[in-house]
Write a protein that holds these residues in place. Structure first.
Motif: not given
Length: 372
Positions: A83-93
């Motif tokens: 279940x994909x709950x987030x799509x992140x933009x960079x590794x800091x997240x």
């Protein structure tokens, strides 16, 4: 010894067992303990003790934004457990998502993913998992590895070597099939230890032990009379667990119920000496509870119920040979899941017999020593 003496022996023993069973049934606290805990533990272990990863919340970092990367992510999204709950933009997240417990793992697709794949090279896909629970992290990364392998095979095409796996005795690899049948041995052993341990200590605490000693009953009759009711109660609770496993969780029983009952009765009789020894050296029921807790935790850990005995250090593996629960659980599992016969599990009976041959005389000696 004449026939009349033998008849009198068993008649007195019958009345003592009857008295002990009536005392168990009439005590409201014991009545609750005999019925509710085994049923509650059967359901709790069936639902809570589950190593199958049913849901994997995860996040994605797609630095490639290519068609192949999108297709791989779609395969992961399509898997029932993910279940994909987030799509992140960079590794800091990543740290915030894992530290908060929102995700079990994060899939990172590198920027040159599509380019490397199209050139026939290997493109690394990074999976960052929450290692605070190593078993769950291992399962999640294993699932993703299987999905990537399947996606790779579909992209390259069929041919070559294909793997078709089959799991014997537990086709869906459900941990309920492993845990719930094992509870029949563990619950019955717990009750034998606890009830046999409290029987004489309770008599001492209530001041009726001296009255029991002045009856025509001999020490051996008292010991046997104190042992039989806990065995019957343990067998009743084991059968309750069997009904939960068979009819509620619908775990098919491949073996014979009579073989399971025979194994459990032999196991409980051979283990009764431990409970009676505890009862003989205890002055009150509080001491019995302490002794039982001290013994039960290591015996449950060494039984192989949760972790295989072969995975333990060699020193601990040697200690498992004096743990009757190890052999009872092994026999019950094999009969229930494999359909093994009593002849097939005969080597599990030998250690239980040896343990009983040591603990029963020890209990008799301690009992006579404390009463003289």
């Amino acid at each position: 010894m004449s026939w009349s003496d033998i008849r009198l022996f068993f008649q007195q023993l019958f009345f003592l067992c009857q008295k002990e069973l009536i005392a168990l049934v009439k005590d409201p606290r014991l009545k609750f303990m005999l019925v509710v805990p085994p049923i509650m533990q059967g359901f709790l272990f069936g639902y809570a003790a589950n190593y199958n990863l049913e849901e994997v919340p995860y996040a994605v970092i797609d630095e490639s934004h290519g068609a192949l990367a999108h297709d791989l992510i779609a395969h992961i999204d399509a898997a029932p457990a993910f279940d994909r709950v987030a799509t992140l933009t960079n590794a800091n997240e990543i740290a915030d998502q894992i530290d908060s417990g929102n995700v079990i793992c994060v899939v990172v697709i590198p920027q040159d993913f599509d380019r490397l794949i199209e050139r026939g090279g290997q493109a690394p896909v990074q999976v960052i998992a929450d290692g605070r629970n190593s078993s769950i992290a291992g399962l999640a990364t294993g699932y993703i590895s299987q999905i990537v392998a399947t996606w790779n095979a579909e992209r390259i095409g069929t041919g070559g070597i294909t793997i078709q796996s089959r799991t014997w005795y537990d086709p869906n690899q459900e941990t309920q099939w492993n845990f719930v049948p094992s509870l029949m041995a563990m619950i019955s052993f717990t009750q034998v230890m606890l009830l046999a341990g409290m029987s004489i200590a309770k008599e001492r605490e209530q001041g009726t032990f001296d009255q029991l000693l002045v009856t025509p009953l001999g020490p051996s009759q008292i010991l046997i009379g104190k042992a039989v009711p806990p065995v019957l109660v343990g067998l009743f609770q084991a059968l309750a667990i069997f009904c939960i496993a068979r009819f509620w969780f619908e775990i098919p029983c491949a073996g014979s119920l009579l073989a399971i009952v025979a194994t459990l009765v032999f196991f409980m009789v051979s283990s009764t000496g431990l409970g009676l020894s505890i009862s003989a050296i205890s002055e009150n029921m509080q001491q019995v509870l302490i002794y039982v807790l001290v013994l039960m935790i290591p015996m449950a850990l060494l039984s192989g119920m949760a972790t295989p005995v072969a995975n333990m250090p060699e020193v601990l593996q040697l200690f498992t040979y004096i743990d009757p629960m190890r052999f009872a659980i092994d026999a019950v599992r094999r009969i229930y899941l494999e359909g093994a016969t009593l002849f097939d599990v005969r080597w599990d009976f030998l250690p239980m017999f040896c343990i009983g041959a040591v603990t029963m005389p020890t209990a008799g000696y301690l009992f006579r020593h404390k009463t003289t």
